[in-house]
Design an enzyme around this catalytic site. Structure first.
Site, PDB file in Angstrom:
ATOM      1  N   HIS A  58       0.843  -1.200   0.000  1.00 47.88           N
ATOM      2  CA  HIS A  58       0.000   0.000   0.000  1.00 47.88           C
ATOM      3  C   HIS A  58       0.879   1.251   0.000  1.00 47.88           C
ATOM      4  O   HIS A  58       1.286   1.742   1.068  1.00 47.88           O
ATOM      5  CB  HIS A  58      -0.909   0.009   1.232  1.00 47.88           C
ATOM      6  CG  HIS A  58      -1.834  -1.173   1.316  1.00 47.88           C
ATOM      7  ND1 HIS A  58      -1.392  -2.432   1.652  1.00 47.88           N
ATOM      8  CD2 HIS A  58      -3.173  -1.271   1.096  1.00 47.88           C
ATOM      9  CE1 HIS A  58      -2.421  -3.262   1.647  1.00 47.88           C
ATOM     10  NE2 HIS A  58      -3.504  -2.590   1.317  1.00 47.88           N
TER      11      HIS A  58
ATOM     12  N   HIS B 111     -28.818 -13.754  25.450  1.00 46.68           N
ATOM     13  CA  HIS B 111     -27.808 -13.586  26.492  1.00 46.68           C
ATOM     14  C   HIS B 111     -27.187 -14.909  26.951  1.00 46.68           C
ATOM     15  O   HIS B 111     -26.376 -14.918  27.872  1.00 46.68           O
ATOM     16  CB  HIS B 111     -28.423 -12.866  27.701  1.00 46.68           C
ATOM     17  CG  HIS B 111     -28.552 -11.385  27.508  1.00 46.68           C
ATOM     18  ND1 HIS B 111     -29.199 -10.843  26.440  1.00 46.68           N
ATOM     19  CD2 HIS B 111     -28.077 -10.343  28.251  1.00 46.68           C
ATOM     20  CE1 HIS B 111     -29.148  -9.512  26.526  1.00 46.68           C
ATOM     21  NE2 HIS B 111     -28.468  -9.191  27.603  1.00 46.68           N
TER      22      HIS B 111
ATOM     23  N   HIS C 130      -3.859   3.503  -3.389  1.00 48.06           N
ATOM     24  CA  HIS C 130      -4.004   2.960  -2.027  1.00 48.06           C
ATOM     25  C   HIS C 130      -3.336   1.608  -1.849  1.00 48.06           C
ATOM     26  O   HIS C 130      -2.458   1.459  -0.996  1.00 48.06           O
ATOM     27  CB  HIS C 130      -5.484   2.843  -1.656  1.00 48.06           C
ATOM     28  CG  HIS C 130      -5.712   2.104  -0.372  1.00 48.06           C
ATOM     29  ND1 HIS C 130      -5.586   2.696   0.867  1.00 48.06           N
ATOM     30  CD2 HIS C 130      -6.036   0.803  -0.135  1.00 48.06           C
ATOM     31  CE1 HIS C 130      -5.823   1.795   1.808  1.00 48.06           C
ATOM     32  NE2 HIS C 130      -6.092   0.642   1.233  1.00 48.06           N
TER      33      HIS C 130
ATOM     34  N   GLU D 190     -17.200  -2.861  24.563  1.00 42.28           N
ATOM     35  CA  GLU D 190     -16.401  -4.087  24.693  1.00 42.28           C
ATOM     36  C   GLU D 190     -15.218  -4.144  23.726  1.00 42.28           C
ATOM     37  O   GLU D 190     -14.132  -4.607  24.089  1.00 42.28           O
ATOM     38  CB  GLU D 190     -17.278  -5.325  24.477  1.00 42.28           C
ATOM     39  CG  GLU D 190     -18.335  -5.548  25.553  1.00 42.28           C
ATOM     40  CD  GLU D 190     -19.645  -4.846  25.257  1.00 42.28           C
ATOM     41  OE1 GLU D 190     -20.632  -5.111  25.977  1.00 42.28           O
ATOM     42  OE2 GLU D 190     -19.699  -4.044  24.289  1.00 42.28           O
TER      43      GLU D 190
END
Length: 661
Positions: free
Chosen positions: A27, A474, A263, A412
């Protein structure tokens, strides 16, 4: 920009483009566009010393856009880090080279973090900045700022699109981490074209809302403008800083500059030739750098030494004046600390009452924090449920950087990256926590923990259908198998207090492997026969009286008690079985073949595994002739006392399945 500065910046561009072209992969866009930013920072503002890459008070630099790795490798070569030679650049992306496709921690000297997934470096940078503030609060004395450094990260539009950066920066702003400075490579190009097709937000306004000072550099090649922005960032002692640098992707290459094609693919030989002509480079020879450029970089490096010399002098005086702090400093940086302070009877002591392993883990955390003052950690807004709060240690906040309890908020993914960053900084031992079902949100950054060999600890509670009333959203089912599938990762599911202690001991003594604990919400009995043998991952809890058992029942966590009770019932019918606890398959697989055969002898083919999660992966232990009592569907909403019998997790069913063999 004077001529030698221009040549030094262009050396970064040329080396990067040539290496990518030789590899026929890579890149070039970011290295060409950000060369001026990197040079100005590394040559004139970054506190570092290539002659001592591990200097503890160095500034940290993280290339969050890890695809632009040749920018970093060119810098490391030119600054003389780890004697990274031109030949190493020529081996970019090749087998066994020091220059892999994305930067790898511990693989290449000077690489502070493994970056590849976009935004990960931003999260780890926040963790490093948190570690710096905490360590400073513990160790600094008036006149002795022994911990006093900045954390810099460089990333682009992709890093800013990924949600992890918003999670991490929101917390960084809340915590007022003023020694965190982010460079945003704003070239408005992504792989598919202009960022306008998917990304039109005002990034600066977002960062302002997070609590950052925002600065804009209009010309990404103006060293003076870049330098002023860095100094302005340092001058703000109340907020982290976000420097938007307007760059052109693939700068210097006439046919590619500003285009998406710059890129992620080599420029091509003709375009590199045109680039060198455009930049006024003195030779078309690949990897050519003039001697005066190398001499200039060498002069810069010589000028970096006095900063560390001054710090070393100050630190020596500090240690003499505060011998107790020198002792504490050595404690924080002692890799063998856990073995020294956690291997005694009190650490392993427990009472016989039934208890949830999440509660038992909470007790262990509070034992450990008194023995290991460098432990810091917390949860994603769940510490009352995950039992991860350290008593009397205060909360880490903008008002109290000395606090050891981290409040990550409901973040998280960023929490895990931050945990990695805290560990990468050095001196601290971190843990993070959430419900086991939400460990899915932590996985990408935990994968980096494993790749880097960072022994971060994960506390995952509510570990099975035992969650009950919260229902299938859950109740973890497939998560345990997911974690067991990851290389260099220890997934512990303890059955009682002894095994919970073993799990924590294994976690805090690990040097290169992260560890997760899957813990129950419901109470579990203390089981006769559990022992420190749990440190081997799998072991015999209750054995058969026969030389060759009639069958083997293997279980983990809450189901081990079912196996033990089933053994008693089977004995009444003359069937003598062995009960094996398998709290950590990963560690069991690390044992010798002799040990594994002793626990699970090959001539006993009648085996039943019991685990209230997916049975995926258990076939290696039960074989073609064995059986598995597990979950092959999602759970349901009901009390766990209803769910366990419904799904077959009863003594009666274990007995029946053994007999059926």
């Amino acid at each position: 920009m004077n001529n030698i500065d221009t040549m030094s910046v262009n050396a970064i561009r040329v080396l990067s483009a040539d290496a990518i072209q030789k590899a026929k992969s890579g890149h070039p866009g970011l290295p060409l566009g950000c060369a001026s930013v990197a040079y100005e920072l590394w040559a004139k503002h970054l506190k570092h010393n290539p002659k001592d890459p591990d200097w503890k008070d160095r500034d940290r630099f993280i290339l969050s856009g890890g695809h632009g790795s040749m920018l970093l490798y060119s810098l490391l070569h030119l600054f003389g880090y780890g004697d990274l030679k031109k030949e190493d650049l020529m081996q970019f992306r090749q087998w066994g080279s020091l220059t892999p496709g994305h930067p790898e921690y511990r693989h290449t000297v000077g690489v502070e973090a493994t970056t590849g997934p976009l935004g990960a470096g931003m999260g780890m940078a926040v963790g490093m900045a948190i570690a710096e503030r905490h360590m400073a609060s513990v160790f600094n004395k008036e006149g002795y700022p022994v911990v006093d450094h900045y954390t810099y990260a460089l990333g682009g539009d992709g890093c800013m699109m990924e949600g992890i950066s918003s999670e991490a920066f929101s917390l960084a702003g809340t915590l007022k981490l003023s020694k965190l400075i982010i460079f945003y490579d704003s070239n408005r190009i992504s792989i598919e074209g202009s960022t306008d097709i998917a990304f039109t937000e005002n990034v600066q306004k977002r960062m302002e809302a997070f609590g950052f000072q925002t600065i804009t550099v209009e010309d990404g090649n103006n060293l003076e403008e870049i330098g002023k922005a860095i100094e302005a960032a340092k001058a703000d002692t109340e907020r982290p800083s976000f420097i938007t640098v307007k760059t052109q992707i693939g700068f210097g290459c006439p046919a590619k500059q500003g285009k998406a094609s710059a890129h992620g693919e080599p420029l091509g030989d003709d375009n590199i030739k045109a680039m060198k002509e455009n930049l006024g480079w003195p030779s078309e020879e690949p990897f050519f750098v003039p001697e005066e450029v190398y001499a200039h970089y060498k002069e810069i490096v010589e000028g970096l030494q006095p900063a560390e010399d001054a710090w070393n002098k100050m630190f020596a005086e500090y240690c003499e004046k505060y011998p107790e702090m020198k002792e504490l400093w050595d404690t924080y940086y002692d890799e063998d600390l856990a073995e020294k302070v956690c291997d005694d009877a009190d650490f392993w002591a427990y009472d016989d009452k039934a208890d949830a392993t999440r509660n038992l883990s909470g007790k262990m955390i509070n034992r450990i924090k008194d023995r290991m003052p460098n432990v810091i950690g917390g949860a994603a807004d769940l510490s009352p449920s995950t039992k991860t709060y350290m008593k009397d240690e205060g909360d880490f906040s903008a008002e109290n950087y000395a606090g050891r309890n981290m409040h990550f908020g409901v973040r998280e993914l960023a929490m895990t990256a931050i945990g990695n960053g805290i560990m990468l900084h050095g001196g601290l031992r971190a843990f993070v926590s959430t419900f086991f079902v939400f460990s899915d949100y932590t996985k990408p950054m935990a994968r980096l923990s494993s790749i880097m060999g960072v022994p971060l600890t994960f506390v995952f509670t509510h570990d099975s259908i035992g969650v009950g009333e919260d229902g299938p959203t859950h109740e973890p089912i497939e998560q345990l198998a997911m974690w067991r599938a990851m290389p260099n990762f220890h997934m512990f599911r303890p059955a009682d207090a002894t095994e919970t202690a073993a799990a924590w001991y294994s976690a805090v003594t690990s040097k290169r492997t992260p560890t997760a604990l899957a813990l129950t919400r419901q109470n579990l009995p203390q089981i006769e026969g559990t022992s420190r043998e749990a440190l081997k991952g799998g072991y015999i809890v209750q054995d058969s009286k026969k030389a060759v058992p009639d069958a083997i029942i293997i279980a983990s966590g809450s189901e081990l008690s079912l196996a033990v009770e089933a053994k008693k019932v089977l004995a009444e019918d003359g069937i003598d079985v062995r009960v094996v606890s398998m709290p950590c398959m990963d560690i069991f697989e690390e044992q010798s073949e002799e040990y594994k055969a002793k626990v699970l002898p090959k001539n006993v083919r009648k085996r039943v595994a019991v685990e209230a999660l997916s049975g995926f992966g258990w076939d290696r232990y039960v074989g073609l002739d064995g059986d598995m009592i597990g979950m092959n569907r999602f759970g349901a909403s009901a009390p766990y006392s209803k769910l366990f019998p419904y799904f077959g997790f009863t003594v009666e069913n274990v007995v029946a399945r053994v007999k059926a063999l």
